[in-house]
Design a protein around this motif. Structure first.
Motif, mmCIF file in Angstrom:
data_model
loop_
_atom_site.group_PDB
_atom_site.id
_atom_site.type_symbol
_atom_site.label_atom_id
_atom_site.label_comp_id
_atom_site.label_asym_id
_atom_site.label_seq_id
_atom_site.Cartn_x
_atom_site.Cartn_y
_atom_site.Cartn_z
ATOM 1 N N LEU A 193 0.819 -1.215 0.000
ATOM 2 C CA LEU A 193 0.000 0.000 0.000
ATOM 3 C C LEU A 193 0.852 1.263 0.000
ATOM 4 C CD1 LEU A 193 -2.790 1.529 0.680
ATOM 5 C CD2 LEU A 193 -2.068 1.287 3.056
ATOM 6 N N LEU A 194 1.778 1.370 0.960
ATOM 7 C CA LEU A 194 2.544 2.596 1.109
ATOM 8 C C LEU A 194 3.488 2.827 -0.061
ATOM 9 C CD1 LEU A 194 3.333 2.607 4.934
ATOM 10 C CD2 LEU A 194 1.657 3.982 3.690
ATOM 11 N N ALA A 195 3.974 1.756 -0.665
ATOM 12 C CA ALA A 195 4.855 1.914 -1.816
ATOM 13 C C ALA A 195 4.139 2.662 -2.935
ATOM 14 C CB ALA A 195 5.344 0.548 -2.298
ATOM 15 N N ILE A 222 -4.861 -3.154 -3.379
ATOM 16 C CA ILE A 222 -4.137 -3.927 -2.375
ATOM 17 C C ILE A 222 -4.828 -3.866 -1.021
ATOM 18 C CG2 ILE A 222 -1.987 -3.969 -1.029
ATOM 19 C CD1 ILE A 222 -0.560 -3.091 -3.639
ATOM 20 N N ALA A 223 -5.351 -2.682 -0.660
ATOM 21 C CA ALA A 223 -5.952 -2.497 0.671
ATOM 22 C C ALA A 223 -7.254 -1.718 0.522
ATOM 23 C CB ALA A 223 -4.975 -1.773 1.591
ATOM 24 N N PRO A 224 -8.312 -2.371 0.068
ATOM 25 C CA PRO A 224 -9.550 -1.652 -0.249
ATOM 26 C C PRO A 224 -10.256 -1.047 0.954
ATOM 27 C CG PRO A 224 -9.849 -4.032 -0.464
ATOM 28 C CD PRO A 224 -8.389 -3.800 -0.287
ATOM 29 N N THR A 225 -9.935 -1.474 2.165
ATOM 30 C CA THR A 225 -10.581 -0.896 3.342
ATOM 31 C C THR A 225 -9.690 0.124 4.048
ATOM 32 O OG1 THR A 225 -9.813 -2.691 4.785
ATOM 33 C CG2 THR A 225 -11.953 -2.972 3.717
ATOM 34 N N ASP A 226 -8.587 0.500 3.433
ATOM 35 C CA ASP A 226 -7.713 1.540 3.976
ATOM 36 C C ASP A 226 -8.082 2.863 3.312
ATOM 37 O OD1 ASP A 226 -5.322 3.324 4.234
ATOM 38 O OD2 ASP A 226 -4.535 1.589 5.323
ATOM 39 N N ALA A 227 -8.354 3.870 4.111
ATOM 40 C CA ALA A 227 -8.868 5.139 3.582
ATOM 41 C C ALA A 227 -7.852 5.880 2.731
ATOM 42 C CB ALA A 227 -9.316 6.032 4.739
ATOM 43 N N ASN A 232 -6.533 9.820 -1.408
ATOM 44 C CA ASN A 232 -5.543 10.357 -2.335
ATOM 45 C C ASN A 232 -6.059 10.366 -3.767
ATOM 46 O OD1 ASN A 232 -2.750 11.074 -1.136
ATOM 47 N ND2 ASN A 232 -3.329 9.230 -0.029
ATOM 48 N N ARG A 233 -6.738 9.282 -4.177
ATOM 49 C CA ARG A 233 -7.284 9.285 -5.534
ATOM 50 C C ARG A 233 -8.407 10.305 -5.647
ATOM 51 N NH1 ARG A 233 -9.730 3.990 -8.410
ATOM 52 N NH2 ARG A 233 -11.556 4.605 -7.198
ATOM 53 N N GLY A 234 -9.170 10.472 -4.581
ATOM 54 C CA GLY A 234 -10.219 11.481 -4.595
ATOM 55 C C GLY A 234 -9.664 12.868 -4.851
ATOM 56 N N LYS A 252 -15.959 6.586 0.160
ATOM 57 C CA LYS A 252 -15.257 5.400 0.649
ATOM 58 C C LYS A 252 -14.227 5.781 1.712
ATOM 59 C CE LYS A 252 -17.099 2.113 -1.892
ATOM 60 N NZ LYS A 252 -16.360 1.554 -3.028
ATOM 61 N N ALA A 253 -13.488 6.854 1.477
ATOM 62 C CA ALA A 253 -12.477 7.276 2.449
ATOM 63 C C ALA A 253 -13.112 7.536 3.810
ATOM 64 C CB ALA A 253 -11.755 8.525 1.947
ATOM 65 N N LEU A 254 -14.261 8.181 3.799
ATOM 66 C CA LEU A 254 -14.913 8.519 5.066
ATOM 67 C C LEU A 254 -15.582 7.308 5.703
ATOM 68 C CD1 LEU A 254 -16.264 12.005 4.047
ATOM 69 C CD2 LEU A 254 -14.587 11.527 5.835
ATOM 70 N N ARG A 255 -15.954 6.329 4.901
ATOM 71 C CA ARG A 255 -16.481 5.090 5.468
ATOM 72 C C ARG A 255 -15.405 4.404 6.308
ATOM 73 N NH1 ARG A 255 -18.512 0.556 1.389
ATOM 74 N NH2 ARG A 255 -20.002 2.230 0.920
ATOM 75 N N TYR A 256 -14.161 4.442 5.812
ATOM 76 C CA TYR A 256 -13.085 3.709 6.480
ATOM 77 C C TYR A 256 -12.307 4.567 7.470
ATOM 78 C CZ TYR A 256 -14.229 0.453 2.775
ATOM 79 O OH TYR A 256 -14.910 -0.394 1.930
ATOM 80 N N ASP A 257 -12.414 5.890 7.361
ATOM 81 C CA ASP A 257 -11.793 6.780 8.345
ATOM 82 C C ASP A 257 -12.635 8.046 8.463
ATOM 83 O OD1 ASP A 257 -10.281 8.247 10.068
ATOM 84 O OD2 ASP A 257 -8.597 8.571 8.698
#
Length: 307
Positions: A193-195, A222-227, A232-234, A252-257
Motif C-alpha cells: 500500500l505505502l509503496a 491492495i488495501a480496499p478498506t484503507d482510507a 488520495n485518488r479522490g 469510501k475514504a470517510l467510510r473507512y476513516d
C-alpha cells in the motif's frame, strides 16, 4: 519491516556460532512469524529455564528486547538489550536494537551512537546503516541520511526498506527524479500500500495526475478498506475536475476513516461545485468540528452564509 530484517540478521549470526538443538520455546523466540507477544513469551521461557547459554542466551535477550520494543515497553526492552550486551559484548544485534529504542524515545543522538557501535562490530550489517539513516533523517540531516541509505543498499541491494527511506529523503530534498526511481524499485521489491502511495505522491507533485491516480488505484486494490488510497485518488479526481468521481472516492475514504477532517472538507468542496449546497454545508461543518483550523472550510461556509 524493520523487525523482520533485524531478526534475519540475528538468526544468521546465531546459526553460525551455536550448536544446541533448541526447542519449541527457542524456535518461537527466533521465528520470523512470531508476534511480539509470542516472541516475548517464548524468549522469557528460554531465559527463565536457562535452556540456552552464551551467544544463544544473548540472542534470547536481544529478541525479547525487540519484542518489548514492538510493544512499546521501552525501558524493559533497554534492560534486556543491556543484558545481551553484557553477555556478548561483541554482538551487534543488541546495539542495533537499543538504537531503535532510543529512536522511539526521540533521542536520536544516542540512537546514532548505538548504530555506530553496531556498524563497528559488524560493518556488513545493512540494517544498522538504514536505521542510522532514519535517525539522521529525523534530525534533519538529509545528506547524512542519504549516505547511510546508500550504504545499506550497497550491502543489501534487495532492501525495500532502504529504497523506501532513500526515496523519502530525495522527496524531502525535492529531487523527484531520484525519489521516483527509488520508489519504483521499492514497488518492484515489495509492492504494498505505502509503496504505491509514496510513488503516487511523487507523480502528484510533478503533475503527472493520471499516473498518480493509477498508483492510488493500486493502493486501493491492495488495501480496499484503507482510507488512504481512496482519499488520495479522490484528491486527484478533484484536481482533474471530476467532482462526481471525487465525491465517490471520498465516500469510501470517510467510510473507512470518518475522523479525517480534510476528507470531509474536500467532499464538501466537491459537493459545492456540483450544486449540492446542503450536503456541502454539512460536510464543511463536520470538517471544522474535527479540526477548527481548516481554513478552506471556514472560507466556504462564510461565503455560503453558514458560519
Amino acid at each position: 519491516m524493520r523487525v523482520r530484517f533485524g531478526l534475519m540478521v540475528l538468526l544468521a549470526a546465531l546459526s553460525s556460532t551455536a550448536s544446541a538443538e533448541g526447542g519449541p520455546a527457542w524456535d518461537a523466540c527466533v521465528a520470523l512469524s512470531s508476534t511480539p507477544d509470542q516472541r516475548v513469551k517464548a524468549c522469557s521461557t528460554v531465559i527463565e529455564t536457562k535452556s540456552e547459554s552464551g551467544d544463544r542466551l544473548a540472542g534470547a535477550y536481544c529478541n525479547r528486547g525487540h519484542g518489548l520494543t514492538e510493544k512499546r515497553e521501552l525501558d524493559a526492552a533497554l534492560s534486556d538489550l543491556d543484558e545481551a550486551i553484557r553477555l556478548a559484548p561483541d554482538y551487534a544485534c543488541p546495539h542495533n536494537n537499543r538504537g531503535r529504542v532510543y529512536s522511539f524515545k526521540h533521542d536520536y543522538d544516542r540512537a546514532i551512537a548505538e548504530y555506530d557501535q553496531a556498524i563497528k562490530l559488524d560493518p556488513s550489517l545493512a540494517l544498522a546503516y538504514n536505521n542510522r539513516g532514519e535517525s539522521r533523517f529525523n534530525k534533519g540531516d538529509l545528506d547524512g541520511a542519504l549516505a547511510d541509505f546508500d550504504a545499506a543498499i550497497k550491502r543489501n541491494p534487495n532492501s525495500a526498506m532502504a529504497y523506501s527511506n532513500r526515496g523519502l529523503a530525495y522527496y524531502r530534498k525535492r529531487d523527484m527524479t531520484h525519489a521516483l526511481a527509488d520508489y519504483t524499485m521499492r514497488i518492484k521489491l515489495a509492492p504494498d500500500l505505502l509503496a504505491y502511495i509514496d510513488r503516487g505522491n511523487v507523480y502528484r507533485d510533478t503533475e503527472q495526475l493520471d499516473r498518480a491516480a493509477a498508483d492510488y488505484g493500486e493502493a486501493i486494490r491492495i488495501a480496499p478498506t484503507d482510507a488512504r488510497g481512496w482519499r488520495n485518488r479522490g484528491m486527484i479526481r478533484l484536481f482533474q475536475g471530476d467532482n462526481k468521481g471525487g465525491v465517490s472516492d471520498y465516500d469510501k475514504a470517510l467510510r473507512y476513516d470518518p475522523t479525517d477532517a480534510y476528507s470531509w472538507n474536500n467532499r464538501g468542496q466537491a459537493r459545492l461545485r456540483l450544486g449540492d449546497k446542503q450536503g456541502a454545508i454539512a460536510d464543511l461543518r463536520k470538517a471544522l468540528e474535527l479540526d477548527p483550523g481548516v481554513t478552506s472550510a471556514q472560507d466556504s461556509l462564510r461565503k455560503l452564509g453558514a458560519l
